[in-house]
Design a protein around this motif. Structure first.
Motif, PDB file in Angstrom:
ATOM      1  N   GLY A   1      -8.428 -11.129   5.709  1.00  0.00           N
ATOM      2  CA  GLY A   1      -7.666 -10.524   4.611  1.00  0.00           C
ATOM      3  C   GLY A   1      -7.262  -9.094   4.939  1.00  0.00           C
ATOM      4  N   LEU A   2      -6.852  -8.363   3.904  1.00  0.00           N
ATOM      5  CA  LEU A   2      -6.412  -6.975   4.113  1.00  0.00           C
ATOM      6  C   LEU A   2      -7.564  -6.121   4.657  1.00  0.00           C
ATOM      7  N   GLU A   3      -8.786  -6.439   4.205  1.00  0.00           N
ATOM      8  CA  GLU A   3      -9.946  -5.685   4.710  1.00  0.00           C
ATOM      9  C   GLU A   3     -10.114  -5.868   6.212  1.00  0.00           C
ATOM     10  N   GLY A   4      -9.955  -7.127   6.660  1.00  0.00           N
ATOM     11  CA  GLY A   4     -10.075  -7.420   8.090  1.00  0.00           C
ATOM     12  C   GLY A   4      -8.980  -6.719   8.869  1.00  0.00           C
ATOM     13  N   TYR A   5      -7.769  -6.733   8.307  1.00  0.00           N
ATOM     14  CA  TYR A   5      -6.629  -6.062   8.947  1.00  0.00           C
ATOM     15  C   TYR A   5      -6.927  -4.570   9.096  1.00  0.00           C
ATOM     16  N   GLN A   6      -7.470  -3.986   8.016  1.00  0.00           N
ATOM     17  CA  GLN A   6      -7.773  -2.547   8.071  1.00  0.00           C
ATOM     18  C   GLN A   6      -8.849  -2.258   9.110  1.00  0.00           C
ATOM     19  N   GLU A   7      -9.853  -3.152   9.171  1.00  0.00           N
ATOM     20  CA  GLU A   7     -10.927  -2.966  10.147  1.00  0.00           C
ATOM     21  C   GLU A   7     -10.353  -2.967  11.564  1.00  0.00           C
ATOM     22  N   MET A   8      -9.453  -3.914  11.813  1.00  0.00           N
ATOM     23  CA  MET A   8      -8.811  -4.009  13.132  1.00  0.00           C
ATOM     24  C   MET A   8      -7.957  -2.761  13.396  1.00  0.00           C
ATOM     25  N   SER A   9      -7.333  -2.258  12.334  1.00  0.00           N
ATOM     26  CA  SER A   9      -6.491  -1.061  12.495  1.00  0.00           C
ATOM     27  C   SER A   9      -7.357   0.139  12.854  1.00  0.00           C
ATOM     28  N   VAL A  10      -8.556   0.213  12.268  1.00  0.00           N
ATOM     29  CA  VAL A  10      -9.464   1.320  12.593  1.00  0.00           C
ATOM     30  C   VAL A  10      -9.830   1.250  14.070  1.00  0.00           C
TER      31      VAL A  10
ATOM     32  N   GLY B   1      -8.161  -0.311  16.476  1.00  0.00           N
ATOM     33  CA  GLY B   1      -6.945  -0.056  17.261  1.00  0.00           C
ATOM     34  C   GLY B   1      -6.636   1.425  17.322  1.00  0.00           C
ATOM     35  N   GLN B   2      -6.831   2.086  16.179  1.00  0.00           N
ATOM     36  CA  GLN B   2      -6.546   3.515  16.082  1.00  0.00           C
ATOM     37  C   GLN B   2      -7.402   4.304  17.072  1.00  0.00           C
ATOM     38  N   SER B   3      -8.704   3.968  17.132  1.00  0.00           N
ATOM     39  CA  SER B   3      -9.561   4.776  18.012  1.00  0.00           C
ATOM     40  C   SER B   3      -9.354   4.394  19.470  1.00  0.00           C
TER      41      SER B   3
ATOM     42  N   ALA C   1      -4.264   5.259   4.046  1.00  0.00           N
ATOM     43  CA  ALA C   1      -5.409   5.991   4.616  1.00  0.00           C
ATOM     44  C   ALA C   1      -6.580   5.037   4.830  1.00  0.00           C
ATOM     45  N   LEU C   2      -7.053   4.995   6.053  1.00  0.00           N
ATOM     46  CA  LEU C   2      -8.198   4.140   6.364  1.00  0.00           C
ATOM     47  C   LEU C   2      -9.512   4.902   6.187  1.00  0.00           C
ATOM     48  N   HIS C   3      -9.457   6.237   6.305  1.00  0.00           N
ATOM     49  CA  HIS C   3     -10.637   7.084   6.111  1.00  0.00           C
ATOM     50  C   HIS C   3     -10.307   8.135   5.048  1.00  0.00           C
TER      51      HIS C   3
ATOM     52  N   ILE D   1      -4.138   7.728  -0.158  1.00  0.00           N
ATOM     53  CA  ILE D   1      -3.955   6.530  -0.989  1.00  0.00           C
ATOM     54  C   ILE D   1      -3.814   5.307  -0.071  1.00  0.00           C
ATOM     55  N   ASP D   2      -4.129   4.144  -0.609  1.00  0.00           N
ATOM     56  CA  ASP D   2      -3.943   2.909   0.165  1.00  0.00           C
ATOM     57  C   ASP D   2      -3.859   1.725  -0.797  1.00  0.00           C
ATOM     58  N   LEU D   3      -3.190   0.687  -0.330  1.00  0.00           N
ATOM     59  CA  LEU D   3      -3.105  -0.568  -1.085  1.00  0.00           C
ATOM     60  C   LEU D   3      -4.496  -1.102  -1.386  1.00  0.00           C
ATOM     61  N   HIS D   4      -5.394  -0.937  -0.394  1.00  0.00           N
ATOM     62  CA  HIS D   4      -6.778  -1.369  -0.554  1.00  0.00           C
ATOM     63  C   HIS D   4      -7.674  -0.210  -0.148  1.00  0.00           C
TER      64      HIS D   4
ATOM     65  N   ASP E   1      -0.380   1.452  -4.591  1.00  0.00           N
ATOM     66  CA  ASP E   1       0.768   1.020  -3.797  1.00  0.00           C
ATOM     67  C   ASP E   1       1.793   2.156  -3.835  1.00  0.00           C
ATOM     68  N   PHE E   2       2.163   2.666  -2.679  1.00  0.00           N
ATOM     69  CA  PHE E   2       3.117   3.782  -2.635  1.00  0.00           C
ATOM     70  C   PHE E   2       4.432   3.402  -3.318  1.00  0.00           C
ATOM     71  N   LEU E   3       4.834   2.141  -3.154  1.00  0.00           N
ATOM     72  CA  LEU E   3       6.104   1.701  -3.745  1.00  0.00           C
ATOM     73  C   LEU E   3       6.051   1.710  -5.272  1.00  0.00           C
TER      74      LEU E   3
ATOM     75  N   SER F   1       2.177   6.910   8.149  1.00  0.00           N
ATOM     76  CA  SER F   1       1.805   6.583   9.521  1.00  0.00           C
ATOM     77  C   SER F   1       1.434   5.107   9.628  1.00  0.00           C
ATOM     78  N   LEU F   2       2.249   4.368  10.338  1.00  0.00           N
ATOM     79  CA  LEU F   2       2.083   2.921  10.530  1.00  0.00           C
ATOM     80  C   LEU F   2       2.036   2.180   9.190  1.00  0.00           C
ATOM     81  N   VAL F   3       2.849   2.639   8.262  1.00  0.00           N
ATOM     82  CA  VAL F   3       2.909   2.028   6.935  1.00  0.00           C
ATOM     83  C   VAL F   3       4.225   1.263   6.756  1.00  0.00           C
ATOM     84  N   LEU F   4       5.331   1.855   7.238  1.00  0.00           N
ATOM     85  CA  LEU F   4       6.640   1.202   7.077  1.00  0.00           C
ATOM     86  C   LEU F   4       6.665  -0.183   7.723  1.00  0.00           C
ATOM     87  N   ASN F   5       6.012  -0.295   8.875  1.00  0.00           N
ATOM     88  CA  ASN F   5       6.030  -1.576   9.592  1.00  0.00           C
ATOM     89  C   ASN F   5       5.129  -2.610   8.918  1.00  0.00           C
ATOM     90  N   PHE F   6       4.290  -2.161   7.976  1.00  0.00           N
ATOM     91  CA  PHE F   6       3.457  -3.095   7.205  1.00  0.00           C
ATOM     92  C   PHE F   6       4.316  -3.754   6.119  1.00  0.00           C
ATOM     93  N   ALA F   7       5.295  -3.026   5.600  1.00  0.00           N
ATOM     94  CA  ALA F   7       6.171  -3.579   4.555  1.00  0.00           C
ATOM     95  C   ALA F   7       7.035  -4.673   5.191  1.00  0.00           C
TER      96      ALA F   7
HETATM   97  C1  LIG Z   1      -2.021   0.027  10.231  1.00  0.00           C
HETATM   98  S1  LIG Z   1      -2.828   0.802   8.884  1.00  0.00           S
HETATM   99  C2  LIG Z   1      -2.454   2.474   9.318  1.00  0.00           C
HETATM  100  C3  LIG Z   1      -3.512   3.422   8.945  1.00  0.00           C
HETATM  101  C4  LIG Z   1      -3.319   4.875   9.353  1.00  0.00           C
HETATM  102  N1  LIG Z   1      -2.324   5.508   8.505  1.00  0.00           N
HETATM  103  C5  LIG Z   1      -2.942   5.025  10.813  1.00  0.00           C
HETATM  104  O1  LIG Z   1      -1.944   5.668  11.120  1.00  0.00           O
HETATM  105  O2  LIG Z   1      -3.677   4.522  11.661  1.00  0.00           O
HETATM  106  C6  LIG Z   1      -1.698   0.558   7.531  1.00  0.00           C
HETATM  107  C7  LIG Z   1      -2.333   0.913   6.192  1.00  0.00           C
HETATM  108  O3  LIG Z   1      -1.277   1.130   5.273  1.00  0.00           O
HETATM  109  C8  LIG Z   1      -1.633   0.564   4.042  1.00  0.00           C
HETATM  110  N2  LIG Z   1      -0.397   0.312   3.282  1.00  0.00           N
HETATM  111  C9  LIG Z   1       0.610  -0.529   3.619  1.00  0.00           C
HETATM  112  N3  LIG Z   1       1.568  -0.533   2.675  1.00  0.00           N
HETATM  113  C10 LIG Z   1       1.165   0.353   1.720  1.00  0.00           C
HETATM  114  C11 LIG Z   1       1.715   0.771   0.480  1.00  0.00           C
HETATM  115  N4  LIG Z   1       2.862   0.264   0.036  1.00  0.00           N
HETATM  116  N5  LIG Z   1       1.038   1.676  -0.253  1.00  0.00           N
HETATM  117  C12 LIG Z   1      -0.152   2.176   0.180  1.00  0.00           C
HETATM  118  N6  LIG Z   1      -0.729   1.802   1.342  1.00  0.00           N
HETATM  119  C13 LIG Z   1      -0.094   0.903   2.102  1.00  0.00           C
HETATM  120  C14 LIG Z   1      -2.393  -0.708   4.449  1.00  0.00           C
HETATM  121  O4  LIG Z   1      -3.204  -1.184   3.396  1.00  0.00           O
HETATM  122  C15 LIG Z   1      -3.193  -0.215   5.640  1.00  0.00           C
HETATM  123  O5  LIG Z   1      -4.452   0.292   5.268  1.00  0.00           O
END
Ligand SMILES: C[S@@+](CC[C@H](N)C(=O)[O-])C[C@H]1O[C@@H](n2cnc3c(N)ncnc32)[C@H](O)[C@@H]1O
Length: 284
Positions: free
Chosen positions: A67-76, A78-80, A121-123, A139-142, A152-154, A171-177
């Protein structure tokens, strides 16, 4: 009893994989999650009842991926591993270059505070080191922590946030949409939420292939779109073959121009190996 053929969530692997294997799992999981998100959004937009089985399959697979939690964990992870940390260092370095932060004046340290909205934000403490002059609201979706607002930023209240922030980080948010128009809406929303023109900034980070290997987006096209929305490019950072690209855009007045030029996908680069990432904007 029939054997359980369901895949275990990748986040719940019993044995610790090697560093290379775990980097591959991380990348594959993130990629697969994006593919599923995109397909789900497309099916939901179509609104046909016949797609419900496929939607169920998608939901199940997303759950299996954690789920989204798993995705975030993987993003953490990947980030490091891939970036040696989050993108905050790049942003802070640029802000300092632009004269923000602690400065020496008449023998004492002076600073102007910067109100930062950190989207995705993951942290909670990404900017804690600079808390004397950066006041961040993550802020974050989860939300993964009580200090991260689940939002939700939107769906951010545009009136409450009108002209409120000095800096917004996407940061890496637009590509999530999943929907290209949602990406344009995020940029336009950020423009409205930033303070006056001239000294407030949007920090944007995208995977490099989104602009370097897309059929529909190039750095030049991104620049035209950002200019139309009301931003000037101040700084950019990426290297050929790198994973991500960073940009800092300064808010300017919105040009007296509609977004007509950005409402349709236009092929800018042919090629079967290219991806379809794009950002669309309807001018609102
Ligand atoms: C790949 S992570 C990036 C985290 C961090 N900003 C970075 O640069 O590593 C994407 C994060 O954006 C969040 N996100 C995606 N769309 C969002 C939205 N519309 N509003 C708030 N958070 C959102 C996701 O839940 C996820 O935690």
């Amino acid at each position: 009893m029939a054997p359980n053929k369901r895949k275990k969530p990748v986040t719940a692997l019993a044995h610790k994989p090697s560093a290379t294997a775990s980097a591959n799992i991380t990348r594959q999981t993130i990629r697969r999650y994006h593919v599923l998100l995109k397909e789900k959004a497309r099916l939901l937009k179509g609104g046909s009842s016949s797609v419900s089985t496929r939607l169920d399959d998608i939901e199940r697979e997303m759950k299996e991926l954690g789920g989204l939690e798993g995705y975030q964990e993987m993003s953490v992870i990947g980030q490091s591993k891939e970036r040696g940390g989050g993108s905050e260092k790049a942003l802070v370095e640029w802000l300092k270059e632009l004269g923000h932060g602690m400065t020496q004046s008449n023998g004492s340290m002076q600073h102007e505070t910067v109100d930062l909205l950190e989207v995705g934000a993951l942290h909670p403490g990404n900017y804690a080191r600079w808390s004397k002059w950066i006041h961040s609201m993550p802020i974050d979706l989860h939300s993964r922590h009580p200090d991260i607002k689940e939002q939700d930023f939107l769906k951010l209240d545009p009136v409450e946030n009108d002209g409120k922030w000095d800096v917004i980080s996407l940061s890496l948010v637009l590509n999530f949409a999943s929907m290209p128009f949602d990406r344009g809406k995020m940029l336009s929303l950020a423009h409205g939420c930033l303070k006056g023109t001239g000294s407030s900034y949007l920090f944007l980070v995208l995977p490099l292939p989104c602009v370097m290997n897309s059929r529909f987006l190039t750095p030049e096209h991104l620049n035209s779109l950002m200019n139309a929305i009301g931003f000037d490019l101040v700084k950019e950072k990426w290297r050929p073959g790198g994973k991500v690209a960073y940009w800092l855009w300064r808010k300017k007045g919105r040009p007296d121009r509609k977004g007509g030029a950005f409402t349709k996908k236009r092929v800018l680069h042919e090629g079967s190996s290219r991806n379809n990432f794009t950002i669309l904007w309807d001018g609102s």
